[in-house]
Structures are given as structure tokens and as C-alpha cells.
Design a protein around this motif. Structure first.
Motif, PDB file in Angstrom:
ATOM      1  N   GLU A  43       0.669  -1.033  -0.094  1.00 25.93           N
ATOM      2  CA  GLU A  43       0.118   0.103   0.040  1.00 25.93           C
ATOM      3  C   GLU A  43       0.811   1.319  -0.009  1.00 25.93           C
ATOM      4  O   GLU A  43       0.790   2.190  -0.718  1.00 25.93           O
ATOM      5  N   VAL A  44       1.929   1.163   0.796  1.00 27.36           N
ATOM      6  CA  VAL A  44       2.948   2.240   0.816  1.00 27.36           C
ATOM      7  C   VAL A  44       3.330   2.762  -0.672  1.00 27.36           C
ATOM      8  O   VAL A  44       3.437   3.714  -1.366  1.00 27.36           O
ATOM      9  N   LYS A  45       3.776   1.555  -1.175  1.00 26.93           N
ATOM     10  CA  LYS A  45       4.446   1.630  -2.663  1.00 26.93           C
ATOM     11  C   LYS A  45       3.271   2.255  -3.719  1.00 26.93           C
ATOM     12  O   LYS A  45       3.732   2.991  -4.332  1.00 26.93           O
ATOM     13  N   SER A  46       2.133   1.643  -3.531  1.00 27.06           N
ATOM     14  CA  SER A  46       0.839   2.381  -4.315  1.00 27.06           C
ATOM     15  C   SER A  46       0.664   3.859  -4.088  1.00 27.06           C
ATOM     16  O   SER A  46       0.586   4.537  -4.901  1.00 27.06           O
ATOM     17  N   CYS A  47       0.927   4.171  -2.735  1.00 22.56           N
ATOM     18  CA  CYS A  47       0.707   5.517  -2.377  1.00 22.56           C
ATOM     19  C   CYS A  47       1.737   6.397  -3.079  1.00 22.56           C
ATOM     20  O   CYS A  47       1.375   7.503  -3.608  1.00 22.56           O
ATOM     21  N   LYS A  48       2.841   5.789  -2.972  1.00 21.50           N
ATOM     22  CA  LYS A  48       3.984   6.574  -3.526  1.00 21.50           C
ATOM     23  C   LYS A  48       3.951   6.913  -4.830  1.00 21.50           C
ATOM     24  O   LYS A  48       4.555   7.887  -5.342  1.00 21.50           O
TER      25      LYS A  48
END
Length: 164
Positions: A43-48
Motif C-alpha cells: 500500500e505504501v508503494k502504491s501511495c508513493k
């Protein structure tokens, strides 16, 4: 020329991942609060990458005094394979206990709601700015538009006056 793409520290748009312009139009924001979000790795990677939407989201305070972000979408990370997450799951928000109690009381008493305003990066962490909001009716929206247009006209007049 390599320094042109570098983000400046005091740039207000540096690190902003998503904004909720609809909330500013439909609600009168009474108070703004910064909170952390509990996210999984993909999820963090998608947000970034900017694969998130907070337009239809809201914040709920449950009876156990926990805050949850509901209705926001984070698209699955394309290289995440089996470690991907459901895109519309509820995500826990990290706030101090006193902040949660105050928000819970205000939403119960006055009929206010809590809406997400902006998701951004702060020191490598994904943060969310939420707002305690009161819904606008049609007349309030028209007044806001009139005020904005009059402010633009006055700014334009001042600019033209100074350029003479």
C-alpha cells in the motif's frame, strides 16, 4: 539542469500524494488534524506512485475509540503479486487518545463529520490531514463562489492598477 526536478523543502506541493478538492467545496472545514495511517508494504508503494483516491472517503470513530478511514481506494501495487491488499479495505488512523475522544464527542453532539483532506509524505511516512467539517447547503456554496469571484476580481484590479 539536474537540480530542476529536485523538490524544495518549503514547497507546499512537495510530497502531496492526493487531495480532496470535493471536500473543500461541499464542506466548511472547522478544524484540521494530522494523522498517521496504518498501511501494508504494498500500500505504501502504491501511495508513493499516486495510485490512491480519497474523494469518496470519510473517517469513523468506533465505540472502542479507534479511528478508521473508510471508502478510500488504494489501487494494488503492480509488482506486489500475492502480497497485494484489498483496494477498499478500512484503514486505521493513528491519533492521540485525547484527540480521538474530542473528535468523537464533536461528531456525536453537533452532527459534524470527519473528512480526509490530503494525503502526503512527511519524513518518509504517509500522513493524512483530516478535517472536522460541517456540510454546506446550496446557498452556502453559492456564497463561497461569489466570494471567490469577487476576490479574484479585486486581485485582478489591483494587479492592473500596479502595472500602470
Amino acid at each position: 539542469m539536474a537540480g530542476k526536478n529536485k523538490k524544495k523543502k518549503n514547497d507546499p506541493k512537495a510530497g502531496v500524494l492526493a487531495t480532496n478538492r470535493k471536500a473543500l467545496r461541499d464542506f466548511e472545514i472547522l478544524e484540521k488534524i494530522e494523522a498517521g495511517i496504518v498501511l501494508s508494504g504494498t500500500e505504501v508503494k502504491s501511495c508513493k506512485q499516486g495510485l490512491l483516491s480519497i474523494q469518496e472517503g470519510y473517517v469513523h470513530v468506533d465505540d472502542r475509540m479507534e479511528t478508521w478511514l473508510i471508502g478510500c481506494t488504494i489501487q494494488p501495487y503492480e509488482h506486489g503479486n500475492i502480497y497485494n491488499h484489498p483496494s477498499t479495505r478500512e484503514r486505521k488512523l493513528l491519533l492521540h487518545k485525547k484527540e480521538i475522544e474530542r473528535l468523537h464527542g464533536k461528531t456525536r453532539e453537533k452532527g459534524l463529520t470527519i473528512v480526509p483532506l490530503k494525503v502526503y509524505l512527511s519524513r518518509g511516512k504517509v500522513k493524512i490531514r483530516i478535517g472536522l467539517a460541517k456540510g454546506k447547503n446550496v446557498v452556502d456554496k453559492r456564497d463561497t463562489i461569489k466570494k471567490r469571484e469577487s476576490d479574484r476580481d479585486s486581485q485582478r484590479a489591483m494587479r492592473n492598477f500596479n502595472n500602470r
